[in-house]
Each structure stands twice: as structure tokens, then as C-alpha cells.
Design a protein around this motif. Sequence first.
Motif, PDB file in Angstrom:
ATOM      1  N   ARG A  23      -3.311  -7.557  -3.846  1.00 51.67           N
ATOM      2  CA  ARG A  23      -2.796  -6.826  -2.691  1.00 51.67           C
ATOM      3  C   ARG A  23      -1.830  -7.728  -1.949  1.00 51.67           C
ATOM      4  O   ARG A  23      -1.948  -8.946  -2.002  1.00 51.67           O
TER       5      ARG A  23
ATOM      6  N   LEU B  36       0.562  -3.604   2.476  1.00 53.33           N
ATOM      7  CA  LEU B  36       0.323  -3.284   3.886  1.00 53.33           C
ATOM      8  C   LEU B  36       1.331  -3.983   4.779  1.00 53.33           C
ATOM      9  O   LEU B  36       1.446  -5.209   4.758  1.00 53.33           O
TER      10      LEU B  36
ATOM     11  N   LEU C 110      -6.476   4.742   4.643  1.00 53.68           N
ATOM     12  CA  LEU C 110      -6.533   3.503   5.414  1.00 53.68           C
ATOM     13  C   LEU C 110      -7.527   3.603   6.574  1.00 53.68           C
ATOM     14  O   LEU C 110      -8.153   2.615   6.952  1.00 53.68           O
TER      15      LEU C 110
ATOM     16  N   GLU D  60       1.354   6.144   5.273  1.00 58.25           N
ATOM     17  CA  GLU D  60       0.789   5.979   3.931  1.00 58.25           C
ATOM     18  C   GLU D  60       1.680   6.739   2.962  1.00 58.25           C
ATOM     19  O   GLU D  60       1.965   7.914   3.178  1.00 58.25           O
TER      20      GLU D  60
ATOM     21  N   PHE E 116      -8.323  -1.417   3.449  1.00 63.37           N
ATOM     22  CA  PHE E 116      -7.188  -1.839   2.622  1.00 63.37           C
ATOM     23  C   PHE E 116      -7.653  -2.743   1.492  1.00 63.37           C
ATOM     24  O   PHE E 116      -7.236  -2.578   0.334  1.00 63.37           O
TER      25      PHE E 116
END
Length: 203
Positions: free
Chosen positions: A40, A76, A132, A173, A198
Amino acid sequence: MIAIIDYDAGNMKSVEKAFQYLNEDAVITRDRKAILEADRVVLPGVGAFGDAMERLHSYDLVETIQDAVKSGKPFLGICLGLQLLFDSSEETPGVKGLGLLPGEILRIPAAEGLKIPHMGWNSIDIKEDSRLFEGIDRQSYMYFVHSYYLKARNPEDVAATTWYSTDIHAAVEHDNIFACQFHPEKSSELGLRILKNFADLRL
């Protein structure tokens, strides 16, 4: 592993500490290989749009960010990191953003009794099917610090809104892209829940 992109733009350490509190493996880096190999990626940020884009270019991070998003891994953006995902900002006319999502960043209009920058807790209205914000009450308070706000071009990208002189798109999103105008790392238990959501995403 969660890669937090380092481009000298503020709140990286507080984001790292929040993930560490959640027992998530997070590293602050600007190394392309580390970012692309991470599970991520987080793009934090505090400061001016134009200065931030200049730093992203100077550290050769623009293509790295685009490639990370194209890979399909969860991505993110936080505060300025949200703004940079879009096309442009009134804060720095003529400077192009990353253009990963369609929309513009506008100056919060002046209004009697409201101070700019907008600093403090504000309630957000969360869309029902948000990944989220899973498990978070649809009317929750988050911590904001900003003078500019997002006006997304695609309403379906908007995951949460707030009102401060105008209707502000507070979170988005879109496929593997997630972003918040507020600071989840400064938004107490609910903010930590967002970061945990997340970290647990399976796309």
C-alpha cells in the motif's frame, strides 16, 4: 508493508506513528523500488500545492506515483496529498497536479463568522457504501486544516462531504485510489479506524 512517500511535505512522521500504533509495518521513503514493491502507498502532505508538485518532480516521484496507482494497489492521499491527485489548484495557477482523478482545488470562499484556513473539527457526511469508512457512523467528526478544497468532477468519486462556507468534497474513493482532505492521523479513534480500514483493504 505501507510506503509513506517522502517529499519533504509535513505530516509524514505522524502518519507513520499512527500506522505503527495499529501494528502496521510502515516506512517513510522516496525510493522508487520500495514504493512499487509496497503493498500500500500513502501520499501525505501539508503546505502549498505548487511547492509540493515541484518537490515531487525534483525527486522523480511523479511517474513513481502514477505507476503505483496503475499497479492497482491501495493508494491513500491525505490533506495536500488528496489535492495533488487532481488536475489543478487555484493556489498555484498554471501548475498541473498529478491528474489521477478529474477535479479542481478551489479557495474556500470567505463567509461571515468563518476563519480561513479552516482549522479544527468538522462533521462529515459519509456515503453509505464507502470502504474507507466501514464501521464509522455516517455523521462523524474529523480534524481539518486547509484553505483550499476539492470540487471533484465525478460525483460518484465522492465518499464524504462537509460544509464550511461551501460544500466540500472531504473524501474520495475511485477503484484503488482513496483520499481524505482531513487528517485521519489527527482524528482520534475514528481516524485510526480509517487508517486501519485502509491497511486491511482487499481489492
